[in-house]
Design an enzyme around this catalytic site. Sequence first.
Site, PDB file in Angstrom:
ATOM      1  N   HIS A   1       0.789  -1.233   0.000  1.00  5.10           N
ATOM      2  CA  HIS A   1       0.000   0.000   0.000  1.00  5.10           C
ATOM      3  C   HIS A   1       0.812   1.268   0.000  1.00  5.10           C
ATOM      4  O   HIS A   1       0.233   2.354  -0.047  1.00  5.10           O
ATOM      5  CB  HIS A   1      -0.939   0.022   1.209  1.00  5.10           C
ATOM      6  CG  HIS A   1      -2.140  -0.838   1.029  1.00  5.10           C
ATOM      7  ND1 HIS A   1      -3.311  -0.360   0.500  1.00  5.10           N
ATOM      8  CD2 HIS A   1      -2.340  -2.143   1.275  1.00  5.10           C
ATOM      9  CE1 HIS A   1      -4.195  -1.338   0.443  1.00  5.10           C
ATOM     10  NE2 HIS A   1      -3.632  -2.434   0.912  1.00  5.10           N
TER      11      HIS A   1
ATOM     12  N   LYS B   1      -8.767  14.365   3.856  1.00  4.39           N
ATOM     13  CA  LYS B   1      -7.969  13.137   3.924  1.00  4.39           C
ATOM     14  C   LYS B   1      -7.097  13.260   5.166  1.00  4.39           C
ATOM     15  O   LYS B   1      -7.121  14.298   5.831  1.00  4.39           O
ATOM     16  CB  LYS B   1      -7.109  12.976   2.670  1.00  4.39           C
ATOM     17  CG  LYS B   1      -6.300  14.252   2.321  1.00  4.39           C
ATOM     18  CD  LYS B   1      -5.494  14.091   1.047  1.00  4.39           C
ATOM     19  CE  LYS B   1      -6.315  14.187  -0.208  1.00  4.39           C
ATOM     20  NZ  LYS B   1      -6.386  12.948  -0.956  1.00  4.39           N
ATOM     21  N   ARG B   2      -6.342  12.219   5.497  1.00  2.00           N
ATOM     22  CA  ARG B   2      -5.434  12.359   6.634  1.00  2.00           C
ATOM     23  C   ARG B   2      -4.460  13.508   6.397  1.00  2.00           C
ATOM     24  O   ARG B   2      -4.091  13.804   5.259  1.00  2.00           O
ATOM     25  CB  ARG B   2      -4.649  11.056   6.851  1.00  2.00           C
ATOM     26  CG  ARG B   2      -5.472   9.967   7.505  1.00  2.00           C
ATOM     27  CD  ARG B   2      -5.985  10.336   8.883  1.00  2.00           C
ATOM     28  NE  ARG B   2      -4.925  10.391   9.865  1.00  2.00           N
ATOM     29  CZ  ARG B   2      -4.692   9.457  10.791  1.00  2.00           C
ATOM     30  NH1 ARG B   2      -5.462   8.397  10.882  1.00  2.00           N
ATOM     31  NH2 ARG B   2      -3.699   9.610  11.656  1.00  2.00           N
TER      32      ARG B   2
ATOM     33  N   LYS C   1       0.786  14.712   1.414  1.00  2.00           N
ATOM     34  CA  LYS C   1      -0.513  15.039   0.813  1.00  2.00           C
ATOM     35  C   LYS C   1      -0.656  16.545   0.556  1.00  2.00           C
ATOM     36  O   LYS C   1      -1.587  16.994  -0.098  1.00  2.00           O
ATOM     37  CB  LYS C   1      -1.644  14.527   1.700  1.00  2.00           C
ATOM     38  CG  LYS C   1      -1.745  12.996   1.736  1.00  2.00           C
ATOM     39  CD  LYS C   1      -2.860  12.536   2.667  1.00  2.00           C
ATOM     40  CE  LYS C   1      -2.955  11.026   2.800  1.00  2.00           C
ATOM     41  NZ  LYS C   1      -3.735  10.394   1.718  1.00  2.00           N
TER      42      LYS C   1
ATOM     43  N   THR D   1      -8.057   6.995  -2.707  1.00  2.00           N
ATOM     44  CA  THR D   1      -9.413   6.553  -3.005  1.00  2.00           C
ATOM     45  C   THR D   1     -10.384   7.716  -2.817  1.00  2.00           C
ATOM     46  O   THR D   1     -11.474   7.702  -3.394  1.00  2.00           O
ATOM     47  CB  THR D   1      -9.854   5.383  -2.108  1.00  2.00           C
ATOM     48  OG1 THR D   1      -9.548   5.702  -0.747  1.00  2.00           O
ATOM     49  CG2 THR D   1      -9.152   4.099  -2.496  1.00  2.00           C
TER      50      THR D   1
ATOM     51  N   LYS E   1     -14.028   8.981  -4.951  1.00  2.00           N
ATOM     52  CA  LYS E   1     -15.337   9.315  -4.384  1.00  2.00           C
ATOM     53  C   LYS E   1     -15.828  10.648  -4.949  1.00  2.00           C
ATOM     54  O   LYS E   1     -17.016  10.812  -5.255  1.00  2.00           O
ATOM     55  CB  LYS E   1     -15.254   9.403  -2.857  1.00  2.00           C
ATOM     56  CG  LYS E   1     -14.801   8.120  -2.177  1.00  2.00           C
ATOM     57  CD  LYS E   1     -14.495   8.353  -0.699  1.00  2.00           C
ATOM     58  CE  LYS E   1     -13.672   7.219  -0.119  1.00  2.00           C
ATOM     59  NZ  LYS E   1     -13.021   7.574   1.154  1.00  2.00           N
TER      60      LYS E   1
HETATM   61  C1  LIG Z   1     -11.759   7.621   1.500  1.00  2.00           C
HETATM   62  C2  LIG Z   1     -11.330   8.034   2.840  1.00  2.00           C
HETATM   63  C3  LIG Z   1      -9.978   8.256   3.106  1.00  2.00           C
HETATM   64  C4  LIG Z   1      -8.909   8.127   2.046  1.00  2.00           C
HETATM   65  O1  LIG Z   1      -8.770   9.374   1.390  1.00  2.00           O
HETATM   66  P1  LIG Z   1      -7.495   9.690   0.479  1.00  2.00           P
HETATM   67  O2  LIG Z   1      -7.858  11.000  -0.138  1.00  2.00           O
HETATM   68  O3  LIG Z   1      -7.389   8.595  -0.525  1.00  2.00           O
HETATM   69  O4  LIG Z   1      -6.327   9.777   1.377  1.00  2.00           O
HETATM   70  C5  LIG Z   1      -9.621   8.645   4.371  1.00  2.00           C
HETATM   71  N1  LIG Z   1     -10.530   8.806   5.351  1.00  2.00           N
HETATM   72  C6  LIG Z   1     -11.846   8.611   5.125  1.00  2.00           C
HETATM   73  C7  LIG Z   1     -12.809   8.823   6.238  1.00  2.00           C
HETATM   74  C8  LIG Z   1     -12.293   8.216   3.877  1.00  2.00           C
HETATM   75  O5  LIG Z   1     -13.602   8.004   3.677  1.00  2.00           O
END
Ligand SMILES: *Cc1c(COP(=O)(O)O)cnc(C)c1O
Length: 832
Positions: A374, A562-563, A568, A670, A674
């Site tokens: 990952h 995101k985190r 990032k 991911t 979304k």
């Molecule tokens: C999808 C999701 C992530 C992953 O987001 P990235 O932009 O790919 O880092 C992290 N936290 C939550 C709550 C999510 O739904």
Amino acid sequence: MDTKEAKKAVATKEKEVPQVDRVLVNQIKENVEMKLQTLYARTLKTASDGQIYKAMSMALRDRVMEKWAYSKEQENETNGRQLYYLSMEFLMGRLFGNNLMNLGLEAPVMQACQELGIDLEKVRNSEPDAGLGNGGLGRLAACFLDSLATLGMEGHGNGIRYEYGLFKQKIVNGFQVEVPDPWLEDGNVWEVAKPEEPEIICFGGKVERKIKNGKEYVMLEDAQCVKAIPYDVPVLGYDSEVVNTLRLWGARALKPMDMGLFGQGRYVDSLAEKELAEVISKVLYPEDNHPEGKALRLKQQYFFVSASIQSIHRKFKDAGNNIFDFHKKVVVHVNDTHPALAIPELMRILMDKEGLDWEDAWSITRQTFAYTNHTILEEALERWPEEMLRNLLPRIYEIVYEINENFCKDLWKLHPGGWDHIARMAIISYGEVHMARLCIAGSFSVNGVAKLHTDILKREVFKDFYQVEPQKFKAITNGVTHRRFLLKANPKLAHLITEHIGDGWIKHPGELTHFKEQADNKDVQERLAAIRHENKAKLADHIFHKYAITVDPDSIFDVHVKRLHEYKRQLLNVMHIMFLYNKVLDNPDFPMHPRTFIFGAKAAPGYHNAKMIIKLIHALAKKVNNDPRVKDKIKVVFMENYRVSLAERIIPASDVSEQISTAGKEASGTGNMKFMLNGALTIGTLDGANVEMKEAVGTDNIYIFGLTAEEVSNYYQLGHYRPYELYQRQPELRQVLDQLVNGFLEEEHPDMFQGLYNGLLYGHYGMADPYFLLKDFEPYCQAQTRLGLEYKKPEIWWKKAILNISHAGEFSSDRTIRDYNEQVWHLPIYSK
Ligand SMILES: *Cc1c(COP(=O)(O)O)cnc(C)c1O
């Protein structure tokens, strides 16, 4: 049609009462009232929202349990190949609404609620998120479970039932404060405890060998053992008969207390063993992409993989199977290296319990496991001190040691005398156990989570391994469940799509491509715009009530959730906002469409820079939101406690998706998918799955900027990156950076962000600006300008949005799971 009319059109659609099954609605009404009485001795008039949530869930649960029972019966009779997906994290979010959707009960339940005077929205919000994960990795596991069940594959999750999920984030004075998440406090409707089916897990002790009847028996003496209790959660699919199981393990002491000590009046001491055992499944480690090297974490890992492998083996035997068929009936997927010890654990069971010799055990094991990598971040690659493994898990250590010996012997044949080469590949090297190397050696399949990521694995991180066994390596791009993140999270958009292409896309997301034909349809464009506007207005309301910040639904909602991680690059986003702010201060008539910048991000509690970036966002928000000179052109909002349920609220209300990681660092992402599903346009780098999103939707329909992964890699190798020169050459960049430290943002504490500033210009230890924010600043601002101009041309913007939705089917986890099944798992498919 103008926006107002379009809004009306949406509103009318809502009022059409769908035809629902009268008998079913009445049944549901009766069930809910009955549950309220039997559970709480309450009526609708006297029950709390929480009690109504429980009653409704219990009523729904009855239907789930019935389906689950049939599905298990089917599974037992068929005795088909099973997948077990081992993951330390399952970020499930809420289950009520999802189960409702999957059973096709949304409409009748809505109707029943209306007739009973229940506010369904409030009821849904009473459910705590199951926050048993940090971010993308854990959410991926949850999306996979959804797609597996929907596609009719028998694939089960195995993980840990953390008593405390990921911490809740509170913001105090602009700083993150972590609050525990006791999500099980009010009980969990969706789990079934099976204390009568425990597995025993042992730590420490000494390995003893006894010869009996000429056979060697291996056992542990003086080990400390605990019980693992399974808590099973049913996993429904959409319109599917297959109900899978998410099995989460909780740790218990073998004995509830030490009666000897209790009898002596040493009450506290009598409970010591219980406390020591139960701490194992107490809390999720909150580091994303940065594992903590604590013994307790290693204990958690072995605890859940040992319990899982033992129970998989038990079930396999109970079905009357021959042990030599194990790999034919069972495939075990290892989600990152956290469950890597499952490999030596299966070896242990095959040899010490089944009496197989090493060669047979190793052959079965290597055909049973598949591994997904990952991340390529150096700090995220797991290594455990050899000593820690030896002390905590002596038998497992012996097995890993022997796997390594054999592995190195084979390498020696390929590279005689190549000591360096072998040290680079050895599982145990310089006193450390390298978990990724163990996974590669012990698996029949290794995959990356996007094309670019897999290329980097083959070329750099696992180059030596790739050369030995190229056929093992696969690229399987991640995906997200479009049912949770579109059908459920954005019902109006889902309805619009269905109106035009039918509802086949719900089970066959590839059909979303038919929506492409509507790209130039003015009416569809306007309907989409109106739906977005409605979602934004709802989010604006929420923001106002929670943060007392007024945001305009007509502004661009530019979203970065995101985190919080330096790679990032939330800080790059901040720098662009400061750049815009300076532009407006310079020229009050600076032409720009008003923007609302929305952030959501948790930082690991020990990650100092990440926490300072959260503080910086708040300092900037305070300054900009209260500055009359910007005349509401710029708003900055930080939404606290980002989690799955908040993602479902924010993403359908987003115009712009920020995916701006340093190229080569984000394995897939991911979140990006979304947003795409919901028609937000992406501004992003050529990183992770962004690359494939660009290929799918076309360069014109995504805002790509910045360094490529190859350029980044060259800079690292050649060491010729000079951010300070960019600072000197670019006045707008210099102004922004200087404002970090000249009291512009924090008058009282001008040195608050000195650390961030120094990191960008001088580096802490190692290189300056290792994530290339300064290098990508100008191209990022230019891409943002282009985006801003195109937002003002609705016929262009909404066409692009429709094209994004149309090409998002490729990023459904249904596609991902089909890929895994064709290339790795080979499970039978049981469709209706
Ligand atoms: C999808 C999701 C992530 C992953 O987001 P990235 O932009 O790919 O880092 C992290 N936290 C939550 C709550 C999510 O739904």
